[in-house]
Design a protein around this motif. Structure first.
Motif, PDB file in Angstrom:
ATOM      1  N   TRP A 172      38.880  23.982  39.354  1.00 50.18           N
ATOM      2  CA  TRP A 172      38.244  23.040  38.423  1.00 50.18           C
ATOM      3  C   TRP A 172      38.765  21.615  38.590  1.00 50.18           C
ATOM      4  O   TRP A 172      38.570  20.770  37.731  1.00 50.18           O
ATOM      5  N   ALA A 173      39.401  21.341  39.725  1.00 53.16           N
ATOM      6  CA  ALA A 173      39.923  19.997  39.994  1.00 53.16           C
ATOM      7  C   ALA A 173      38.784  18.991  40.090  1.00 53.16           C
ATOM      8  O   ALA A 173      37.696  19.303  40.570  1.00 53.16           O
ATOM      9  N   THR A 174      39.051  17.781  39.611  1.00 57.01           N
ATOM     10  CA  THR A 174      38.046  16.719  39.676  1.00 57.01           C
ATOM     11  C   THR A 174      38.289  15.785  40.859  1.00 57.01           C
ATOM     12  O   THR A 174      37.454  14.950  41.169  1.00 57.01           O
ATOM     13  N   SER A 175      39.449  15.929  41.496  1.00 56.51           N
ATOM     14  CA  SER A 175      39.741  15.133  42.690  1.00 56.51           C
ATOM     15  C   SER A 175      40.707  15.918  43.574  1.00 56.51           C
ATOM     16  O   SER A 175      41.332  16.883  43.134  1.00 56.51           O
ATOM     17  N   LEU A 176      40.803  15.490  44.808  1.00 57.40           N
ATOM     18  CA  LEU A 176      41.687  16.152  45.757  1.00 57.40           C
ATOM     19  C   LEU A 176      43.119  15.653  45.610  1.00 57.40           C
ATOM     20  O   LEU A 176      43.335  14.469  45.333  1.00 57.40           O
ATOM     21  N   PRO A 177      44.096  16.517  45.827  1.00 56.29           N
ATOM     22  CA  PRO A 177      45.485  16.050  45.858  1.00 56.29           C
ATOM     23  C   PRO A 177      45.677  15.074  47.021  1.00 56.29           C
ATOM     24  O   PRO A 177      45.014  15.210  48.062  1.00 56.29           O
ATOM     25  N   PRO A 178      46.571  14.099  46.895  1.00 57.37           N
ATOM     26  CA  PRO A 178      46.734  13.075  47.946  1.00 57.37           C
ATOM     27  C   PRO A 178      47.078  13.650  49.318  1.00 57.37           C
ATOM     28  O   PRO A 178      46.584  13.143  50.333  1.00 57.37           O
ATOM     29  N   ASP A 179      47.893  14.709  49.371  1.00 60.06           N
ATOM     30  CA  ASP A 179      48.273  15.249  50.674  1.00 60.06           C
ATOM     31  C   ASP A 179      47.081  15.897  51.385  1.00 60.06           C
ATOM     32  O   ASP A 179      46.941  15.782  52.607  1.00 60.06           O
ATOM     33  N   ILE A 180      46.200  16.549  50.670  1.00 55.78           N
ATOM     34  CA  ILE A 180      45.010  17.150  51.280  1.00 55.78           C
ATOM     35  C   ILE A 180      43.968  16.079  51.563  1.00 55.78           C
ATOM     36  O   ILE A 180      43.290  16.119  52.589  1.00 55.78           O
ATOM     37  N   ASP A 181      43.859  15.097  50.664  1.00 55.47           N
ATOM     38  CA  ASP A 181      42.890  14.012  50.858  1.00 55.47           C
ATOM     39  C   ASP A 181      43.190  13.249  52.150  1.00 55.47           C
ATOM     40  O   ASP A 181      42.265  12.810  52.848  1.00 55.47           O
ATOM     41  N   ALA A 182      44.459  13.110  52.511  1.00 60.43           N
ATOM     42  CA  ALA A 182      44.836  12.385  53.727  1.00 60.43           C
ATOM     43  C   ALA A 182      44.425  13.154  54.987  1.00 60.43           C
ATOM     44  O   ALA A 182      44.160  12.547  56.028  1.00 60.43           O
ATOM     45  N   ILE A 183      44.345  14.475  54.910  1.00 61.74           N
ATOM     46  CA  ILE A 183      44.004  15.305  56.076  1.00 61.74           C
ATOM     47  C   ILE A 183      42.504  15.304  56.351  1.00 61.74           C
ATOM     48  O   ILE A 183      42.078  15.373  57.500  1.00 61.74           O
ATOM     49  N   LEU A 184      41.696  15.219  55.300  1.00 56.74           N
ATOM     50  CA  LEU A 184      40.240  15.381  55.428  1.00 56.74           C
ATOM     51  C   LEU A 184      39.565  14.167  56.057  1.00 56.74           C
ATOM     52  O   LEU A 184      40.012  13.034  55.895  1.00 56.74           O
ATOM     53  N   THR A 185      38.457  14.430  56.713  1.00 52.64           N
ATOM     54  CA  THR A 185      37.622  13.354  57.239  1.00 52.64           C
ATOM     55  C   THR A 185      36.708  12.868  56.113  1.00 52.64           C
ATOM     56  O   THR A 185      36.608  13.501  55.057  1.00 52.64           O
ATOM     57  N   ASP A 186      36.015  11.776  56.340  1.00 52.06           N
ATOM     58  CA  ASP A 186      35.099  11.250  55.326  1.00 52.06           C
ATOM     59  C   ASP A 186      33.979  12.240  55.030  1.00 52.06           C
ATOM     60  O   ASP A 186      33.579  12.413  53.880  1.00 52.06           O
ATOM     61  N   ALA A 187      33.472  12.885  56.066  1.00 42.02           N
ATOM     62  CA  ALA A 187      32.398  13.861  55.874  1.00 42.02           C
ATOM     63  C   ALA A 187      32.888  15.049  55.040  1.00 42.02           C
ATOM     64  O   ALA A 187      32.159  15.567  54.186  1.00 42.02           O
TER      65      ALA A 187
END
Length: 192
Positions: free
Chosen positions: A46-61
């Motif tokens: 139910w998270a509304t945003s990604l954690p910073p460590d996972i957000d850094a790994i993901l591509t824009d798509a």
């Protein structure tokens, strides 16, 4: 990226959805000549945003795909809640009528009248106008009582489906009582 809701089996053996999701990426392994899954991480369902460590790994798509998944999740939850409210609206009104008949005083009766007006307007706007009544005074059998509105668990289609499923599962279970003991129990009951 693939988003998978983690599942588990409850005590009854039913598969349930868990509280977290796995974010998976498929990568082609040239040595093995096939794709493999890489787990990027797990996130609260139910998270509304990604954690910073996972957000850094993901591509824009992949971030956009996660946003679309969250929007669809929220839409499905809202739709489920709305269906549930409509399913139980008459029942809740029946319980309120029973409380008034029992002598319970409402805190804000004008608010209840406003709610009834709002519901009547919403029903008409949605294409469900008030049914026309026959001329003359209605008979007692035509007028519903609060008990008629309060649903029996056996009348609820969702509960009836769950009960039918449970009955089917119970029928497939083997009998663990040996034949001799079940006969002894029956003979004791007959002697008493």
């Amino acid at each position: 990226m693939h988003i998978r809701v983690q599942t588990y089996r409850d005590k009854s053996g039913n598969t349930r959805q868990g509280k977290s999701i796995s974010l998976l990426r498929y990568a082609y392994d040239h040595e093995k000549k096939r794709s493999k899954q890489i787990v990027l991480g797990t996130v609260d369902r139910w998270a509304t945003s990604l954690p910073p460590d996972i957000d850094a790994i993901l591509t824009d798509a992949e971030r956009e795909e996660f946003r679309e998944w969250m929007a669809e999740r929220d839409r499905q939850l809202a739709e489920y809640k709305q269906k549930s409210h409509l399913l139980h609206a008459a029942e809740q009104m029946g319980w309120a009528a029973k409380a008034l008949a029992a002598g319970v005083e409402p805190v804000r009766p004008e608010r209840i009248w406003e709610a009834l007006d709002v519901l009547a307007k919403a029903l008409e706007k949605a294409g469900y106008p008030r049914p026309t009544r026959a001329r003359g005074r209605p008979s007692k059998s035509e007028t519903p009582t609060p008990d008629d509105l309060v649903a029996s668990p056996y009348d609820d289609p969702m509960l009836a489906a769950e009960q039918a499923e449970m009955d089917e599962r119970m029928a497939t279970l083997p009998s663990f009582i040996p034949d001799g003991q079940s006969r002894m129990r029956r003979s004791r009951n007959v002697q008493k």
